[in-house]
Design a protein around this motif. Structure first.
Motif, PDB file in Angstrom:
ATOM      1  N   THR A 144       0.829  -1.205   0.000  1.00  0.00           N
ATOM      2  CA  THR A 144       0.000   0.000   0.000  1.00  0.00           C
ATOM      3  C   THR A 144       0.861   1.252   0.000  1.00  0.00           C
ATOM      4  O   THR A 144       0.550   2.234  -0.687  1.00  0.00           O
ATOM      5  CB  THR A 144      -0.956  -0.014   1.213  1.00  0.00           C
ATOM      6  N   ALA A 145       1.960   1.229   0.729  1.00  0.00           N
ATOM      7  CA  ALA A 145       2.876   2.382   0.745  1.00  0.00           C
ATOM      8  C   ALA A 145       3.456   2.618  -0.644  1.00  0.00           C
ATOM      9  O   ALA A 145       3.570   3.768  -1.088  1.00  0.00           O
ATOM     10  CB  ALA A 145       3.997   2.159   1.763  1.00  0.00           C
ATOM     11  N   LEU A 146       3.788   1.544  -1.357  1.00  0.00           N
ATOM     12  CA  LEU A 146       4.317   1.695  -2.706  1.00  0.00           C
ATOM     13  C   LEU A 146       3.252   2.255  -3.645  1.00  0.00           C
ATOM     14  O   LEU A 146       3.531   3.160  -4.430  1.00  0.00           O
ATOM     15  CB  LEU A 146       4.863   0.367  -3.240  1.00  0.00           C
ATOM     16  N   VAL A 147       2.031   1.743  -3.566  1.00  0.00           N
ATOM     17  CA  VAL A 147       0.960   2.269  -4.417  1.00  0.00           C
ATOM     18  C   VAL A 147       0.747   3.754  -4.110  1.00  0.00           C
ATOM     19  O   VAL A 147       0.608   4.563  -5.032  1.00  0.00           O
ATOM     20  CB  VAL A 147      -0.354   1.467  -4.241  1.00  0.00           C
ATOM     21  N   SER A 148       0.755   4.122  -2.832  1.00  0.00           N
ATOM     22  CA  SER A 148       0.599   5.535  -2.461  1.00  0.00           C
ATOM     23  C   SER A 148       1.707   6.377  -3.087  1.00  0.00           C
ATOM     24  O   SER A 148       1.454   7.492  -3.569  1.00  0.00           O
ATOM     25  CB  SER A 148       0.604   5.699  -0.943  1.00  0.00           C
ATOM     26  N   ALA A 149       2.914   5.851  -3.108  1.00  0.00           N
ATOM     27  CA  ALA A 149       4.029   6.574  -3.729  1.00  0.00           C
ATOM     28  C   ALA A 149       3.828   6.688  -5.239  1.00  0.00           C
ATOM     29  O   ALA A 149       4.104   7.733  -5.835  1.00  0.00           O
ATOM     30  CB  ALA A 149       5.351   5.886  -3.422  1.00  0.00           C
ATOM     31  N   LEU A 150       3.332   5.632  -5.864  1.00  0.00           N
ATOM     32  CA  LEU A 150       3.097   5.658  -7.312  1.00  0.00           C
ATOM     33  C   LEU A 150       2.042   6.698  -7.695  1.00  0.00           C
ATOM     34  O   LEU A 150       2.103   7.277  -8.785  1.00  0.00           O
ATOM     35  CB  LEU A 150       2.669   4.275  -7.811  1.00  0.00           C
ATOM     36  N   LEU A 151       1.098   6.961  -6.809  1.00  0.00           N
ATOM     37  CA  LEU A 151       0.045   7.940  -7.102  1.00  0.00           C
ATOM     38  C   LEU A 151       0.612   9.332  -7.338  1.00  0.00           C
ATOM     39  O   LEU A 151       0.003  10.139  -8.036  1.00  0.00           O
ATOM     40  CB  LEU A 151      -0.978   7.982  -5.963  1.00  0.00           C
ATOM     41  N   ASN A 152       1.779   9.605  -6.788  1.00  0.00           N
ATOM     42  CA  ASN A 152       2.417  10.906  -6.994  1.00  0.00           C
ATOM     43  C   ASN A 152       2.816  11.135  -8.448  1.00  0.00           C
ATOM     44  O   ASN A 152       3.042  12.272  -8.849  1.00  0.00           O
ATOM     45  CB  ASN A 152       3.652  11.040  -6.098  1.00  0.00           C
ATOM     46  N   TYR A 153       2.923  10.079  -9.241  1.00  0.00           N
ATOM     47  CA  TYR A 153       3.341  10.196 -10.636  1.00  0.00           C
ATOM     48  C   TYR A 153       2.171  10.364 -11.600  1.00  0.00           C
ATOM     49  O   TYR A 153       2.368  10.591 -12.784  1.00  0.00           O
ATOM     50  CB  TYR A 153       4.172   8.986 -11.050  1.00  0.00           C
ATOM     51  N   ILE A 154       0.942  10.218 -11.102  1.00  0.00           N
ATOM     52  CA  ILE A 154      -0.229  10.414 -11.946  1.00  0.00           C
ATOM     53  C   ILE A 154      -0.479  11.911 -12.040  1.00  0.00           C
ATOM     54  O   ILE A 154      -0.512  12.600 -11.016  1.00  0.00           O
ATOM     55  CB  ILE A 154      -1.455   9.689 -11.361  1.00  0.00           C
ATOM     56  N   PRO A 155      -0.653  12.459 -13.246  1.00  0.00           N
ATOM     57  CA  PRO A 155      -0.920  13.896 -13.367  1.00  0.00           C
ATOM     58  C   PRO A 155      -2.084  14.330 -12.467  1.00  0.00           C
ATOM     59  O   PRO A 155      -3.086  13.616 -12.350  1.00  0.00           O
ATOM     60  CB  PRO A 155      -1.264  14.073 -14.850  1.00  0.00           C
ATOM     61  N   THR A 156      -1.948  15.483 -11.854  1.00  0.00           N
ATOM     62  CA  THR A 156      -2.893  15.919 -10.829  1.00  0.00           C
ATOM     63  C   THR A 156      -4.309  16.165 -11.351  1.00  0.00           C
ATOM     64  O   THR A 156      -5.252  16.135 -10.584  1.00  0.00           O
ATOM     65  CB  THR A 156      -2.396  17.206 -10.138  1.00  0.00           C
ATOM     66  N   ASP A 157      -4.480  16.382 -12.650  1.00  0.00           N
ATOM     67  CA  ASP A 157      -5.818  16.618 -13.188  1.00  0.00           C
ATOM     68  C   ASP A 157      -6.449  15.362 -13.802  1.00  0.00           C
ATOM     69  O   ASP A 157      -7.492  15.424 -14.429  1.00  0.00           O
ATOM     70  CB  ASP A 157      -5.797  17.748 -14.214  1.00  0.00           C
ATOM     71  N   THR A 158      -5.813  14.211 -13.592  1.00  0.00           N
ATOM     72  CA  THR A 158      -6.323  12.936 -14.091  1.00  0.00           C
ATOM     73  C   THR A 158      -7.374  12.397 -13.128  1.00  0.00           C
ATOM     74  O   THR A 158      -7.147  12.382 -11.918  1.00  0.00           O
ATOM     75  CB  THR A 158      -5.170  11.908 -14.209  1.00  0.00           C
ATOM     76  N   HIS A 159      -8.517  11.937 -13.662  1.00  0.00           N
ATOM     77  CA  HIS A 159      -9.557  11.361 -12.791  1.00  0.00           C
ATOM     78  C   HIS A 159      -9.041  10.061 -12.199  1.00  0.00           C
ATOM     79  O   HIS A 159      -8.826   9.078 -12.890  1.00  0.00           O
ATOM     80  CB  HIS A 159     -10.847  11.115 -13.571  1.00  0.00           C
TER      81      HIS A 159
END
Length: 167
Positions: A33-48
């Motif tokens: 879960t910590a890794l997935v949370s870190a990966l979320l930082n790479y998704i563009p901020t305006d992406t649904h």
């Protein structure tokens, strides 16, 4: 699919930004879960971004502007009121998210997750397993729960075509 236990941060960023379908694999308490949370930082901020979890554990960056979060509800005394990952995933597709994050895939929802990924939604999920090959085997079994008449070779082909990265 690529198995990436020793991927560098740059490679993970590229994988997420290229909308690769990612399965994070590990045992209980290994940091999935910590890794997935870190990966979320790479998704563009305006992406649904849409998340589905049993327990709200993902750390969604506060900069994300389009976020939908679903949480399951299980009531053993009144099972007819249950809201499962499977049902939430089916409902989620109607909101047209670009990224679907399932906190943990462990049952028939694997089939719906794969169908979402096949239809253009990028996805990230976690699976309890020791390594990539075991995760693939678990995915096959979970998908068979949903579509028990499906040929295992068809299931394997679907997994190979849709799942881009096992970390």
């Amino acid at each position: 699919g690529l198995v990436g236990s020793e991927m560098c941060i740059r490679d993970r960023r590229i994988a997420v930004q290229s909308e690769a379908n990612i399965v994070v694999v590990g045992a209980t308490g290994s940091g999935k879960t910590a890794l997935v949370s870190a990966l979320l930082n790479y998704i563009p901020t305006d992406t649904h971004l849409l998340t589905i979890e049993d327990t709200m554990e993902l750390q969604i960056p506060p900069t994300h502007t389009v976020v939908t979060q679903y949480k399951t509800r299980i009531n053993e005394e009144h099972p007819d009121t249950n809201i499962t990952i499977y049902s939430l995933l089916k409902a989620a597709l109607r909101s047209f998210p670009k990224y679907i994050i399932v906190g943990e895939t462990r049952g028939a929802e694997a089939w719906e997750m794969l169908q979402a990924m096949k239809s253009g939604h990028a996805g990230i999920t976690t699976i309890h397993a020791e390594d990539g090959p075991q995760a693939i085997s678990r995915l096959e079994g979970m998908m068979a729960l949903a579509e028990n008449s499906m040929d295992v070779n068809y299931i394997r082909k679907d997994i190979a075509q849709v799942m881009n990265l096992f970390i």
